[in-house]
Design a protein around this motif. Structure first.
Motif, mmCIF file in Angstrom:
data_model
loop_
_atom_site.group_PDB
_atom_site.id
_atom_site.type_symbol
_atom_site.label_atom_id
_atom_site.label_comp_id
_atom_site.label_asym_id
_atom_site.label_seq_id
_atom_site.Cartn_x
_atom_site.Cartn_y
_atom_site.Cartn_z
ATOM 1 N N SER A 219 0.836 -1.208 0.000
ATOM 2 C CA SER A 219 0.000 0.000 0.000
ATOM 3 C C SER A 219 0.859 1.242 0.000
ATOM 4 O O SER A 219 1.982 1.245 0.489
ATOM 5 C CB SER A 219 -0.907 -0.005 1.230
ATOM 6 N N ARG A 220 0.320 2.299 -0.574
ATOM 7 C CA ARG A 220 1.060 3.560 -0.710
ATOM 8 C C ARG A 220 1.420 4.142 0.645
ATOM 9 O O ARG A 220 2.472 4.778 0.792
ATOM 10 C CB ARG A 220 0.201 4.535 -1.504
ATOM 11 N N VAL A 221 0.621 3.939 1.646
ATOM 12 C CA VAL A 221 0.919 4.505 2.965
ATOM 13 C C VAL A 221 2.168 3.886 3.532
ATOM 14 O O VAL A 221 3.057 4.567 4.060
ATOM 15 C CB VAL A 221 -0.265 4.288 3.922
ATOM 16 N N LEU A 222 2.275 2.543 3.393
ATOM 17 C CA LEU A 222 3.473 1.877 3.901
ATOM 18 C C LEU A 222 4.722 2.302 3.124
ATOM 19 O O LEU A 222 5.796 2.484 3.692
ATOM 20 C CB LEU A 222 3.296 0.359 3.815
ATOM 21 N N PHE B 155 5.287 5.176 1.518
ATOM 22 C CA PHE B 155 5.731 6.528 1.883
ATOM 23 C C PHE B 155 6.237 6.586 3.311
ATOM 24 O O PHE B 155 7.161 7.331 3.638
ATOM 25 C CB PHE B 155 4.593 7.528 1.695
ATOM 26 N N GLY B 156 5.619 5.812 4.207
ATOM 27 C CA GLY B 156 6.100 5.782 5.584
ATOM 28 C C GLY B 156 7.507 5.207 5.681
ATOM 29 O O GLY B 156 8.379 5.718 6.399
ATOM 30 N N GLY B 157 7.762 4.131 4.932
ATOM 31 C CA GLY B 157 9.111 3.541 4.927
ATOM 32 C C GLY B 157 10.142 4.485 4.341
ATOM 33 O O GLY B 157 11.288 4.582 4.821
ATOM 34 N N ALA C 107 10.005 7.718 4.355
ATOM 35 C CA ALA C 107 10.295 8.783 5.320
ATOM 36 C C ALA C 107 11.229 8.293 6.412
ATOM 37 O O ALA C 107 12.145 9.003 6.849
ATOM 38 C CB ALA C 107 8.973 9.276 5.920
ATOM 39 N N GLY C 108 10.993 7.037 6.863
ATOM 40 C CA GLY C 108 11.875 6.503 7.901
ATOM 41 C C GLY C 108 13.301 6.340 7.413
ATOM 42 O O GLY C 108 14.267 6.646 8.117
ATOM 43 N N THR D 224 14.680 7.955 5.032
ATOM 44 C CA THR D 224 15.287 9.294 4.871
ATOM 45 C C THR D 224 15.801 9.826 6.197
ATOM 46 O O THR D 224 16.885 10.421 6.283
ATOM 47 C CB THR D 224 14.260 10.261 4.286
#
Length: 362
Positions: A37-40, A42-44, A46-47, A49
């Motif tokens: 999923s896109r949320v996972l 983008f969350g990964g 960000a982490g 980064t």
């Protein structure tokens, strides 16, 4: 996503000495996870980064390793000396800069390290430092040594000579020659002393001690012509020597018709003997010999101002005044000479006869 993977792989490779990533640490995102999923996603991202920023901050805060200087000299690598291998890694000590005795040209800035594909300047410097720490050798050929300026002992000046390993100035050489001549004279080696004095005068024609000693030796050796020539050379260089002028005038008077030459010698040095009674009396005697009685009486009077009790000079004044047709003044001068009672018996008798002549002429 592939750009983030590449950045993480680079950071992971820099974090270990052998360039391998940590299997238990951060790994790249496999291609098959694109379906998550896109949320996972983008969350990964960000982490990751945040982790990358943290790692970068840690590495940027590490102590900077001094850059390795790379030679830019045009000399071939074989000419450069190979540095001795370092047995154990040691922390680089800050170089101690000594104050240079004279301003020197600024050294060229060290070139930046050679970059490999995908490297930055900072990462290339850290790579070279790691290679040097592990192997004990620089990653690239060592910088060619800076040419050292050879400091040579100052060569003796043209005016100096080296004698027995010592630098001798011209004045010291003159004094050495003069002392050597005096030592030879003291040992009775008159011929060698004469040569030494002449050598001294060749080095310094104004050395009066050597000149006067040479003249005295020449006179003792019955060589008056050479003595007169030495005195003429001395007075030509420096006429402010009344004693030498009187000595030369005496030698000139011994020759036939030498009165004119003696007067010329005495006249040239007269300005430097204004208060010298002996000089004025001697000049007066030469003038009287040349029958220049008025001038002779004037110089006798100047001489008597310095020594009013000199009976010989009073007698000379009386002779000059009598010859210049001043009998009354001549009688007074003769009476003063007789009254001092310091004349020799012969001169005393001469004065008595002159007084008798003047009394008969009245």
């Amino acid at each position: 996503m592939s750009l983030i993977n590449k950045m993480l792989q680079d950071l992971d490779a820099r974090g270990t000495p052998d360039g391998r990533g940590d299997a238990g640490g951060i790994r790249s995102v496999p291609e098959r996870e694109r379906g998550v999923s896109r949320v996972l996603v983008f969350g990964g991202a960000a982490g990751l980064t945040a982790v990358a920023i943290a790692l970068g901050w840690v590495y940027l805060k590490r102590p900077a390793v001094p850059p390795v200087l790379v030679s830019v000299a045009s000399t071939p690598p074989a000419a450069a000396p190979v540095p001795a291998p370092v047995s154990a890694p040691a922390p680089a000590a800050a170089p101690v800069v000594s104050p240079a005795p004279a301003p020197v040209a600024a050294a060229p800035l060290a070139p930046e390290p050679v970059l490999q594909a995908g490297e930055t300047v900072a990462s290339a410097k850290m790579r070279d430092a790691e290679i040097r720490r592990i192997t004990g050798k620089p990653a690239r050929p060592a910088e060619a040594p800076v040419a050292k300026v050879a400091v040579r002992a100052a060569a003796p000046a043209a005016s100096e000579r080296i004698i027995d390993g010592k630098q001798v100035t011209p004045q010291q050489r003159v004094e050495n020659e003069y002392r050597r001549a005096l030592a030879q004279l003291q040992d009775g080696r008159v011929a060698e002393a004469l040569l030494g004095l002449q050598q001294t005068l060749q080095l310094d024609p104004r050395h009066q001690g050597a000149r006067e000693t040479l003249v005295r030796l020449l006179l003792e050796a019955q060589r008056p012509d050479e003595a007169a020539r030495q005195l003429q050379l001395s007075l030509a260089l420096d006429p402010k020597q009344p004693a030498q002028a009187m000595m030369l005038a005496r030698l000139q008077l011994d020759k036939a018709n030498g009165g004119a030459a003696a007067l010329d010698t005495l006249t040239r040095s007269l300005p430097y003997a204004a208060d010298n009674g002996e000089y004025h009396a001697f000049l007066a005697g030469v003038l009287q010999r040349e029958q220049r009685y008025r001038e002779a009486s004037e110089h006798y009077q100047q001489a008597l101002q310095a020594a009013p009790d000199n009976s010989v000079w009073w007698m000379g004044l009386g002779i000059a005044l009598q010859a210049d047709n001043h009998p009354a003044q001549a009688r007074q001068a003769f009476e003063r000479a007789r009254g001092l009672q310091t004349l020799s018996p012969q001169l005393q008798a001469f004065v008595e006869r002159k007084l008798v002549q003047l009394a008969a002429a009245r």
